[in-house]
Motif scaffolding. Sequence first.
Motif, PDB file in Angstrom:
ATOM      1  N   ASN A  95      33.762  42.144  43.352  1.00 18.60           N
ATOM      2  CA  ASN A  95      34.168  42.177  41.945  1.00 18.60           C
ATOM      3  C   ASN A  95      32.967  42.186  41.003  1.00 18.60           C
ATOM      4  O   ASN A  95      31.881  41.735  41.354  1.00 18.60           O
ATOM      5  N   HIS A 103      37.267  44.377  44.235  1.00 16.40           N
ATOM      6  CA  HIS A 103      36.870  45.517  43.401  1.00 16.40           C
ATOM      7  C   HIS A 103      37.543  45.506  42.018  1.00 16.40           C
ATOM      8  O   HIS A 103      37.904  46.556  41.484  1.00 16.40           O
ATOM      9  N   ASN A 122      41.275  46.695  42.438  1.00 13.41           N
ATOM     10  CA  ASN A 122      40.893  47.831  41.590  1.00 13.41           C
ATOM     11  C   ASN A 122      41.416  47.757  40.157  1.00 13.41           C
ATOM     12  O   ASN A 122      41.378  48.760  39.432  1.00 13.41           O
ATOM     13  N   SER A 180      41.094  46.856  36.205  1.00 12.54           N
ATOM     14  CA  SER A 180      39.926  46.870  35.326  1.00 12.54           C
ATOM     15  C   SER A 180      40.309  46.431  33.918  1.00 12.54           C
ATOM     16  O   SER A 180      41.427  46.669  33.456  1.00 12.54           O
ATOM     17  N   ALA A 190      45.148  48.381  40.566  1.00  9.60           N
ATOM     18  CA  ALA A 190      44.737  49.575  39.819  1.00  9.60           C
ATOM     19  C   ALA A 190      45.224  49.582  38.369  1.00  9.60           C
ATOM     20  O   ALA A 190      45.212  50.627  37.712  1.00  9.60           O
TER      21      ALA A 190
END
Length: 224
Positions: A137, A154, A172, A174, A190
């Motif tokens: 991360n 991540h 994933n 963000s 995601a």
Amino acid sequence: MTTPLLIVGAGEFADIAYEYFTYDSDYDVVGFAVEAAFREGDTHCGLPLIDLETVEDHFDPLEVKAHVAVTNTQLNRVRERLVGVMREKGYGLANYISSHAFVWRTAELGENVFIFENNVVQHGVKIGDGVVLWSGNHIGHQTEIGEFCFLSSHVVVSGYCKIGRRCFVGVNASFADNIEIGEDCFVGLATVVNKSFKEPGQLLTGHPAEPSRVSTYRYFKLKN
């Protein structure tokens, strides 16, 4: 000189914690503890497995530190509760910081924090008690990660963000700069969070993120 360590838990994360503490820390794991209703057998990984209710009779809190190795069960509430139990019993709580993680010197870490390999924790970051950062991360400068959050792999959190207590963030996901999300939120894999969601208990998914009509309290059958 190593410090004796008791791991609370006997599941997959406890096994991982045993491996990492044993081969990449100054701690020496001496046993495991779980609540009596969940104990199966007397040993785990070749070490004593003790009822949590009476663990202080076997491992002196003045001599042994503890780490609660439980994942995001019940939206991180189980880990939070067990950390409280160990504090009431007088145990100091150990952190694990991978030797392959980058944690800048001005970052502030709470207790019972577990940071896996390849994490980047930048200048001025504040990480609360009981936080788990799985591998890979990026936590941007001056960001605050609330107590008992669980960030999977991540995840990118940009600068000056604030993630509320007990949140779960999926693989994933963000976050743009200056984003704030309330406590007890679940951010799906995601998901792109480009605006703040300050209300607690939101289930966020999509690109860009949008809240579900169902709260995390209802989805996970929790009391808020």
